[in-house]
Structure formats: C-alpha cells, structure tokens
Write a protein that holds these residues in place. Structure first.
Motif, PDB file in Angstrom:
ATOM      1  N   GLY A  83      -3.894   8.544  12.030  1.00 53.80           N
ATOM      2  CA  GLY A  83      -3.038   7.823  12.871  1.00 53.80           C
ATOM      3  C   GLY A  83      -2.290   6.752  12.273  1.00 53.80           C
ATOM      4  N   CYS A  84      -2.512   6.960  10.737  1.00 54.02           N
ATOM      5  CA  CYS A  84      -1.739   5.687  10.244  1.00 54.02           C
ATOM      6  C   CYS A  84       0.077   5.722  10.314  1.00 54.02           C
ATOM      7  N   ASN A  85       0.680   4.677  10.594  1.00 55.20           N
ATOM      8  CA  ASN A  85       1.994   4.312  11.118  1.00 55.20           C
ATOM      9  C   ASN A  85       2.292   5.026  12.503  1.00 55.20           C
ATOM     10  N   HIS A  86       1.102   5.543  13.290  1.00 53.97           N
ATOM     11  CA  HIS A  86       1.347   6.009  14.720  1.00 53.97           C
ATOM     12  C   HIS A  86       1.769   4.836  15.760  1.00 53.97           C
ATOM     13  N   TYR A 138       7.089   2.841   9.181  1.00 53.69           N
ATOM     14  CA  TYR A 138       7.695   1.980   8.047  1.00 53.69           C
ATOM     15  C   TYR A 138       6.426   1.092   7.249  1.00 53.69           C
ATOM     16  N   CYS A 139       5.285   1.149   7.960  1.00 57.42           N
ATOM     17  CA  CYS A 139       4.419   0.429   7.401  1.00 57.42           C
ATOM     18  C   CYS A 139       3.814   0.648   6.302  1.00 57.42           C
ATOM     19  N   HIS A 140       3.355  -0.229   5.081  1.00 59.61           N
ATOM     20  CA  HIS A 140       2.757   0.055   3.955  1.00 59.61           C
ATOM     21  C   HIS A 140       2.041  -1.104   3.823  1.00 59.61           C
ATOM     22  N   HIS A 141       1.453  -1.670   5.037  1.00 64.89           N
ATOM     23  CA  HIS A 141       0.765  -3.205   4.829  1.00 64.89           C
ATOM     24  C   HIS A 141      -0.684  -3.106   4.902  1.00 64.89           C
ATOM     25  N   CYS A 142      -1.197  -1.976   3.955  1.00 67.07           N
ATOM     26  CA  CYS A 142      -2.737  -1.848   4.127  1.00 67.07           C
ATOM     27  C   CYS A 142      -3.149  -2.996   3.346  1.00 67.07           C
ATOM     28  N   HIS A 143      -2.692  -3.639   2.503  1.00 67.34           N
ATOM     29  CA  HIS A 143      -3.190  -4.894   1.875  1.00 67.34           C
ATOM     30  C   HIS A 143      -3.375  -5.969   2.719  1.00 67.34           C
ATOM     31  N   PHE A 183      -4.771  -6.029   8.215  1.00 65.49           N
ATOM     32  CA  PHE A 183      -4.453  -6.103   9.774  1.00 65.49           C
ATOM     33  C   PHE A 183      -3.895  -4.779  10.097  1.00 65.49           C
ATOM     34  N   CYS A 184      -4.492  -3.718   9.795  1.00 61.00           N
ATOM     35  CA  CYS A 184      -4.022  -2.458  10.116  1.00 61.00           C
ATOM     36  C   CYS A 184      -3.826  -2.366  11.564  1.00 61.00           C
ATOM     37  N   PRO A 185      -2.623  -2.008  12.104  1.00 57.66           N
ATOM     38  CA  PRO A 185      -2.609  -1.783  13.820  1.00 57.66           C
ATOM     39  C   PRO A 185      -3.348  -0.886  14.361  1.00 57.66           C
ATOM     40  N   VAL A 186      -3.705   0.099  13.494  1.00 58.50           N
ATOM     41  CA  VAL A 186      -4.401   1.260  13.921  1.00 58.50           C
ATOM     42  C   VAL A 186      -5.923   1.520  13.720  1.00 58.50           C
ATOM     43  N   GLY A 187      -6.212   0.575  12.797  1.00 55.85           N
ATOM     44  CA  GLY A 187      -7.801   0.298  12.489  1.00 55.85           C
ATOM     45  C   GLY A 187      -8.159   1.059  11.378  1.00 55.85           C
ATOM     46  N   ILE A 188      -7.364   1.290  10.630  1.00 53.21           N
ATOM     47  CA  ILE A 188      -7.830   2.211   9.291  1.00 53.21           C
ATOM     48  C   ILE A 188      -8.223   1.414   8.168  1.00 53.21           C
ATOM     49  N   THR A 189      -7.338   0.691   7.658  1.00 57.16           N
ATOM     50  CA  THR A 189      -7.324  -0.040   6.473  1.00 57.16           C
ATOM     51  C   THR A 189      -7.582  -1.633   7.181  1.00 57.16           C
ATOM     52  N   THR A 190      -8.772  -1.980   7.335  1.00 60.08           N
ATOM     53  CA  THR A 190      -9.193  -3.105   8.052  1.00 60.08           C
ATOM     54  C   THR A 190     -10.765  -3.425   8.010  1.00 60.08           C
ATOM     55  N   ASP A 197       1.300  -5.301  17.022  1.00 64.29           N
ATOM     56  CA  ASP A 197       0.681  -5.510  16.042  1.00 64.29           C
ATOM     57  C   ASP A 197       1.312  -5.150  14.887  1.00 64.29           C
ATOM     58  N   TYR A 198       2.226  -4.217  14.943  1.00 69.78           N
ATOM     59  CA  TYR A 198       2.827  -3.863  13.642  1.00 69.78           C
ATOM     60  C   TYR A 198       3.755  -5.034  13.287  1.00 69.78           C
ATOM     61  N   ALA A 199       4.506  -5.625  14.376  1.00 69.38           N
ATOM     62  CA  ALA A 199       5.338  -6.508  14.451  1.00 69.38           C
ATOM     63  C   ALA A 199       4.912  -7.913  13.772  1.00 69.38           C
ATOM     64  N   GLY A 236       0.921  -1.292  -0.042  1.00 68.77           N
ATOM     65  CA  GLY A 236       0.142  -0.055  -0.037  1.00 68.77           C
ATOM     66  C   GLY A 236       0.725   1.347   0.072  1.00 68.77           C
ATOM     67  N   LEU A 237       0.261   2.475   0.076  1.00 68.18           N
ATOM     68  CA  LEU A 237       0.817   3.620   0.160  1.00 68.18           C
ATOM     69  C   LEU A 237       1.403   4.064  -1.280  1.00 68.18           C
ATOM     70  N   GLY A 238       2.340   4.933  -1.340  1.00 65.78           N
ATOM     71  CA  GLY A 238       2.738   5.441  -2.623  1.00 65.78           C
ATOM     72  C   GLY A 238       4.349   5.470  -2.700  1.00 65.78           C
TER      73      GLY A 238
END
Ligand code: SF4
Length: 452
Positions: free
Chosen positions: A334-337, A362-367, A370-377, A352-354, A39-41
């Motif tokens: 809060g992405c990457n917070h 460093y997270c770009h794992h939207c795909h 399992f978004c650790p901060v509850g955005i892309t899930t 959860d990031y780990a 994910g991301l750009g």
C-alpha cells in the motif's frame, strides 16, 4: 504600447542544465546547507528490463499450453557447501528490510506471505523479531556492517545467512535511521539510545578484504554447523571483480543489487549517482561465474527495481537463478496508496501525506517515520494502519501475479521450466540495452561490441 505591434512574448524557455529541479536543489542547499535524505530508489530514467522483449514461439519454436502443460518454478539455492540448501517454490524472494525501518506488523506480514507462497524473506539491519521468525517458513538472516541486533542464537535459528557488503541504493555507504523511528523496542534490539539519529557503518568492523571475508564465512559456517547457505550481497559497481571475490571467499549464493534498489533513508546523491543499473549488472555477474566455471554451482540472485513478472522472466533469461524484491513489496502493501484499510473500512490518507510534505504517488518519506499507510513507521497509531493479515493477503496476491506472468512468458518461449529461459529468448529495443544485456538489437543480429 503601439497597438499595431504584437505584444512582447514572455520567454518560457527552460534551461536544460539549470531546469526547475536543479534550481530547486540549489535553492534548498543555499537555504539549509544540508543534503537531502530520502527513501525508495533512483527516480531518474535508467536502462531497464523494459528495454528488452521476448521472442515468443512461432514456427521455429513450439509454445507450451498454459492450462495443461506444467512449467516448473522450483528454485534451489545454496548447493555449493551448505548441508541444507534452500528449496523455494518460486524464484522470487523478499529482500532484506529492517525492523526499525518497517513496523513489526509489516515484518510479520512479509513472513506470512512468503511462507504461503513457498519462498523466503530476509531480516535487515537491527536483527530478527520473534514475530518474523515465527511467521516465516524460510528466513534469511542478514549480517550487516553495523551488526545492530546481530545475535549468534538468531543466526542459528535462520535458514540462511546473508553477509551484506553493500546495497544497490548506496554502494560504499551506510544506512541511516532517524531518531523518530528509534522506539524503545528498536533501541533495545540495537543497544542504542531511544530517539537519537543513528547511522549504520559502511564497512564491516572485523575484516577489510576477501581473505578476511573468507574467515568470516568460515566462522558463520561453524556457528551454524555447515548447515545454512551463506549468501554474499553486493551493491552493483565493479560487478565482475566483486562476484569473483565473493566466490573466492566461499559464498554459496551471491546477491547483486542494482542501482534501482531501494533504501529506507539515504542521501539522494547516493541513490541517484552511485552504482550501475541492474540490467547492466546481471550479465557481468553471470560472465564472472561462467569464467570461474561456477555457473549453477554458486547461485545468483538479482535485485534492484524488479517490479513485474516480465522483469523476473528477463532477469532469469539473462542468467539469474532468482530475484529479490523490496520496493515492489512495499507498493503491494500500500506504499503511496491514497487509502489505507483499518477496522474493516478504507480511510483517506491524503492529509497524512500532506502533513509530511508530499502526496500519494510522490512519497519517498520513509525516513520520517510518519508513513501515512503504516508501513515504515514505529508510531503506535500509524502502525495500526497495516495489519499482518491484510498486508500478507496483498503481498501474496502480488507474488502470485508475478509468478503467473513469469510462467506465462516461459511457456510462450516453449520452456517447461522457468530456469530454462535464456538470453537467446530476448532482443533489445535500444542500443544501450543491447550492449548491457548482450542480446541483439531487435530486428538485427547486432550486439554492440560483438561485431555483426
Ligand atoms: S508511503 Fe510509507 S512506505 Fe511508501 S514511501 Fe511514503 S513513507 Fe515510505
């Protein structure tokens, strides 16, 4: 070993062509035979708005007083054909991001924040949710190649329609939504099976070129009684031709999305190697409108890596009527917070990031879903980590900050209206930025390619 000789030094010279990053890529490809999806750009350095600076007022220009003199930010979009153009309080809009990629809570948060700030938000692949419609004063409804969730009744409920030809992160490619994000509700909206990986089409099923697009736009106008502005969104590649063809097809508003634009899930090779930077795209788009005598008649929205009020001001100075933001919005939520806020308290999210193989920052794992901060899930536990109220509050603060920075810069350049910013207010810090933005290199009168 001869004690009189110095010990042999280990070589630490890294290859430029085969550095650790590229070796890691080759090792992974060799191990799995698969390309990376993320994910991301774009992450690599690209020419950017940071390479431009404003020439604030001094003796030759008169600045405006911040606390006493007004600086107008009202923005009107869709004045060409639509009976009901959109009037926004600020020239900063929220880009299309799908329900499916984002949780329903997040879609609601976007609508609430946009409404409080007097701006618009946009649906995405997969259709319109009732929460999103209800919470958004001004909602742009996307018509995408996949047509997942596209519903003529929802199109009538929208305030504008955006025909998406392409996205800056993947011009020429379609989107993806991995099975773990296809919840029963997402599946039902897209009429797809639950839990199965889904690929979105890269081109529309019912037209192949600008003449067919003109017919499609006509259909959408008739569907909405000629009331709603029709936007056409393109990923930035052959910008000049694409803008001219979109005008020819009858667009009211053109959205040009540069290669720094984000995505929920796409091949890395697309994100990093297809399209042109947003900075390079803006002037080409403006030139195309000017050549057709359409500047001011067809509005231009620029997106792709717009992060700060300075980015907004520079895009406007180069000729955009408004900007659209996706990734910046996610970061505001809060992405990457390293923490998320739930039940009145902050909680650490590092574990959860780990668990998905990354860390905050460093997270770009939207795909993964399992978004650790509850955005892309769509996970029922994770999505509770971001409530619509908290998300809306943070996003409203972010948009407010951008707008204050924008008006600060406009006032410093002596403008009573942010839309009066112009290329003449800018110079470039690099030769590349000067050539792309067509403004002089700082300290000179030189615009590369335009003589002295
Ligand atoms: S924190 Fe969530 S939204 Fe941000 S990149 Fe990671 S998975 Fe995506």
């Amino acid at each position: 070993m001869n004690p009189t000789q110095p010990p042999t030094r280990l070589s630490h010279e890294e290859s430029w062509g085969y550095d650790r990053k590229i070796m890691d890529y080759i090792h992974n490809a060799a191990a799995h035979g698969l390309y990376e999806i993320r994910g991301l750009g774009a992450k690599r350095p690209l020419p950017h708005f940071d390479d431009l600076v404003f020439l604030g007022a001094s003796l030759s220009r008169y600045p405006l007083e911040g606390y006493r003199e007004k600086c107008v930010t009202t923005t009107v979009l869709g004045t060409r054909f639509a009976k009901k153009p959109i009037e926004l309080a600020i020239p900063i809009t929220i880009a299309g991001m799908s329900f499916g990629s984002l949780s329903a809570n997040v879609k609601e948060a976007l609508g609430r924040a946009a409404s409080e700030m007097g701006t618009s938000t946009t649906t995405g692949d997969g259709g319109m949710t009732p929460e999103e419609r209800q919470s958004s004063k001004t909602l742009v409804y996307q018509c995408l190649p996949s047509r997942y969730g596209f519903n003529p009744d929802d199109a009538r409920k929208a305030d504008a329609i955006e025909v998406v030809i392409g996205q800056g992160a993947k011009p020429g490619g379609g989107g993806m939504l991995l099975g773990q994000k296809i919840s029963p509700r997402v599946a039902q909206m897209r009429t797809l099976p639950e839990g199965i990986d889904q690929r979105s089409a890269c081109r529309h099923p019912d037209w192949t070129g600008p003449d067919d697009l003109a017919i499609k736009i006509q259909e959408l106008r008739e569907l909405t009684d000629w009331e709603k502005p029709i936007y056409v969104k393109v990923g930035a590649t052959r910008v000049s031709h694409d803008v001219k063809l979109a005008v020819h097809s009858g667009a009211d508003v053109i959205v040009v999305d540069g290669m720094q634009g984000g995505t929920a899930a796409t091949q890395t090779v697309f994100i990093e190697h297809v399209g042109i930077p947003t900075l390079a795209a803006v002037r080409q788009a403006v030139d195309a409108l000017e050549q057709l005598d359409m500047k001011g008649k067809v509005q231009l929205i620029v997106s792709g890596g717009i992060r700060t009020g300075a980015d907004v001001a520079k895009a406007l100075a180069l000729g955009a009527d408004a900007v659209s933001i996706g990734q910046g919005v996610l970061f505001a939520l809060g992405c990457n917070h390293e923490m998320y806020f739930q039940n009145g308290a902050h909680h650490a999210a590092a574990e959860d990031y780990a668990r998905i193989g990354t860390a905050p920052g460093y997270c770009h794992h939207c795909h993964t879903g399992f978004c650790p901060v509850g955005i892309t899930t769509q996970d029922p536990v994770l999505e509770q980590r971001l409530s619509p109220e908290v998300g809306a509050k943070h996003l409203r603060n972010y948009l407010k900050t951008l707008n204050m920075e924008l008006t600060t810069l406009a006032r410093a350049c002596g403008k009573q209206n942010v839309h009066h910013l112009e290329p003449e207010d800018l110079v470039a810090l690099t030769v590349e930025a000067a050539a792309m933005a067509r403004v002089p290199l700082a300290g000179t009168n030189w615009i590369p390619g335009h003589g002295l």
